[in-house]
Motif scaffolding. Structure first.
Motif, PDB file in Angstrom:
ATOM      1  N   LYS A   1       0.837  -1.216   0.000  1.00 40.77           N
ATOM      2  CA  LYS A   1       0.000   0.000   0.000  1.00 40.77           C
ATOM      3  C   LYS A   1       0.865   1.256   0.000  1.00 40.77           C
ATOM      4  O   LYS A   1       0.577   2.220  -0.712  1.00 40.77           O
ATOM      5  CB  LYS A   1      -0.929  -0.001   1.211  1.00 40.77           C
ATOM      6  CG  LYS A   1      -2.061  -0.982   1.110  1.00 40.77           C
ATOM      7  CD  LYS A   1      -2.932  -0.956   2.352  1.00 40.77           C
ATOM      8  CE  LYS A   1      -3.992  -2.041   2.259  1.00 40.77           C
ATOM      9  NZ  LYS A   1      -4.729  -2.195   3.522  1.00 40.77           N
ATOM     10  N   GLU A   2       1.936   1.251   0.806  1.00 38.98           N
ATOM     11  CA  GLU A   2       2.826   2.411   0.865  1.00 38.98           C
ATOM     12  C   GLU A   2       3.559   2.610  -0.461  1.00 38.98           C
ATOM     13  O   GLU A   2       3.770   3.740  -0.898  1.00 38.98           O
ATOM     14  CB  GLU A   2       3.830   2.265   2.020  1.00 38.98           C
ATOM     15  CG  GLU A   2       3.189   2.311   3.397  1.00 38.98           C
ATOM     16  CD  GLU A   2       2.443   3.612   3.667  1.00 38.98           C
ATOM     17  OE1 GLU A   2       2.985   4.694   3.348  1.00 38.98           O
ATOM     18  OE2 GLU A   2       1.318   3.544   4.199  1.00 38.98           O
TER      19      GLU A   2
ATOM     20  N   LYS B   1       1.126   4.234  -2.815  1.00 40.11           N
ATOM     21  CA  LYS B   1       0.975   5.656  -2.497  1.00 40.11           C
ATOM     22  C   LYS B   1       2.164   6.457  -3.010  1.00 40.11           C
ATOM     23  O   LYS B   1       1.993   7.521  -3.618  1.00 40.11           O
ATOM     24  CB  LYS B   1       0.822   5.862  -0.978  1.00 40.11           C
ATOM     25  CG  LYS B   1      -0.516   5.451  -0.451  1.00 40.11           C
ATOM     26  CD  LYS B   1      -0.833   5.795   0.997  1.00 40.11           C
ATOM     27  CE  LYS B   1       0.261   6.000   1.940  1.00 40.11           C
ATOM     28  NZ  LYS B   1      -0.162   6.032   3.361  1.00 40.11           N
TER      29      LYS B   1
ATOM     30  N   SER C   1       2.055   6.723  -6.818  1.00 48.18           N
ATOM     31  CA  SER C   1       1.054   7.703  -7.222  1.00 48.18           C
ATOM     32  C   SER C   1       1.580   9.129  -7.029  1.00 48.18           C
ATOM     33  O   SER C   1       1.413   9.999  -7.884  1.00 48.18           O
ATOM     34  CB  SER C   1      -0.223   7.488  -6.408  1.00 48.18           C
ATOM     35  OG  SER C   1      -1.159   8.482  -6.687  1.00 48.18           O
TER      36      SER C   1
END
Length: 182
Positions: free
Chosen positions: A117-118, A121, A124
């Motif tokens: 997930k990190e 992020k 992105s």
């Protein structure tokens, strides 16, 4: 590792190297390569290749347990010392490891989910805030604890350590005074 295990692993790696097409990173001829053989602990460094077939032949004949290449590009990547290599530039690389994240869970699967997930992020953020093109970015699993994000864009090649540190400071919010925004 006992000799039976080492021989089994070497044979499986040999099979893999013989079957897989082995892609090379961009500018592989200007990168320094390093290898760790199954029978040794020390890395064999300062290797360079002038063609893809030369690199593939070397890997297939050596059957290393680990293969590394530099993020940097050099005029003489095979030179025996860093001073003799003549640095030309470097990719911008981010290394995210699950066990280095704040409040990382204890379970391995939860740690990997969190680092994934990190990584998404950060990816992105790099694409939107910095405007890097998707085709100049690659993400690879780092082999156990996380991911590496490689930015292979001409705009980052000549960045020095100070500029690279500023990018990290920006991404982490270092020196950011939250009070000024509230």
């Amino acid at each position: 590792m006992n000799s039976l295990t080492r021989n089994f692993l070497r044979s499986k790696f040999r099979e893999y190297y013989l079957v897989e097409p082995m892609s090379m990173p961009p500018g592989f001829q200007s990168r320094e390569w390093g290898f760790i053989p199954f029978d040794e602990v020390a890395m064999r460094r300062h290797k360079s290749f002038s063609s893809r077939s030369e690199a593939v032949d070397y890997i297939r004949s050596m059957v290393p347990s680990h293969i590394y290449h530099s993020a940097a590009y050099y005029d003489r990547p095979g030179a025996p010392s860093m001073k003799e290599k003549f640095w030309k530039g470097a990719d911008l690389i981010f290394d995210l490891d699950a066990d280095h994240l704040r409040k990382a869970p204890k379970s391995y699967s939860e740690m990997l989910e969190l680092v994934k997930k990190e990584t998404q992020k950060l990816l992105s953020f790099l694409l939107s805030d910095f405007g890097f093109s998707v085709d100049k970015v690659s993400v690879v699993f780092s082999g156990g604890r996380g991911y590496h994000i490689h930015i292979r864009d001409k705009a980052v090649l000549a960045l020095g350590s100070d500029e690279r540190r500023e990018i990290v400071d920006y991404l982490t919010g270092r020196w950011l005074d939250i009070g000024r925004f509230i």
